[in-house]
Design a protein around this motif. Structure first.
Motif: not given
Length: 224
Positions: A104-106, A111-112, A157-160, A171-173
């Protein structure tokens, strides 16, 4: 004079960035406000266990899919994770939930980063985009790690982070620092039928920050 102008530009960029954050939060929160009560009943822990209990070979796919589509529709994440713990146990259930939350985060980040940049420039201007880049370059890891246990914020936050082009590995870590405690805490609570939801929530909220601190420290030592 130039320094003063730069400072005012930075303030304006921060205001624009805050407006974008609030706008994204409203967009993400809208389905929760409209359909949240219905989906809470539809995808409660008991309903998921009853529905998927006879199909353990495929139930993990349902769990992952629900955690991913939470980007678009309101899904009670903790209830889904707890159902995974009941069905598969704390370890496998936590691992399945981790996969779903990370995917979901990825998706939000990717996409953003790929498609949202022109829209962000149009909405908040180049100053706002640059302010976002500075924010996530300095504090992005803390924001990503700390937001995982909260409603709505993980998606925003993921999109930002994607819009700000936060380095992918960081981001992944940071995401894993928040996702793993959340996934395993609620899967364990579901498996053991924990009657202390507040303790589970506290663990999921507090563990990500020291985990991210350790990761940052190790990365700093490994960098020559």
């Amino acid at each position: 004079m130039r320094t003063l102008a730069t400072r005012f530009a930075g303030i304006d960029g921060m205001i624009r960035l805050l407006a974008l954050f609030i706008g994204l939060a409203v967009v993400v929160a809208a389905p929760f406000a409209i359909w949240g009560e219905h989906t809470d009943r539809l995808w409660s822990t008991a309903a998921l266990v009853e529905t998927a209990g006879d199909s353990l070979a495929y139930a993990w796919l349902i769990i992952i899919a629900l955690l991913v589509v939470d980007l678009l529709i309101p899904v009670p994440n903790t209830a889904v994770i707890a159902a995974g713990g009941i069905l598969y146990g704390p370890l496998l259930g936590g691992a399945v939930a981790t996969v779903g939350l990370v995917m979901a985060g990825l998706v939000g980040y990717g996409a953003s980063r790929r498609f949202g940049r022109p829209v962000a420039r149009w909405l908040i201007g180049e100053d706002g985009v640059e302010e976002g880049e500075r924010l996530f370059a300095n504090s992005g890891g803390w924001l990503v790690a700390a937001s995982r246990w909260l409603p709505i914020l993980p998606e925003v936050i993921s999109c930002m982070a994607g819009l700000a082009r936060m380095p992918f590995h960081r981001f992944v870590l940071a995401m894993l620092s928040g996702v793993i405690p959340l996934a395993f805490a609620f899967a364990t609570a579901g498996y053991y039928g924990a009657d202390r939801p507040l303790l589970t929530l506290v663990l999921a909220a507090l563990l990500p920050l020291p985990v991210w601190y350790v990761i940052r420290s190790l990365q700093a030592r490994a960098t020559p």
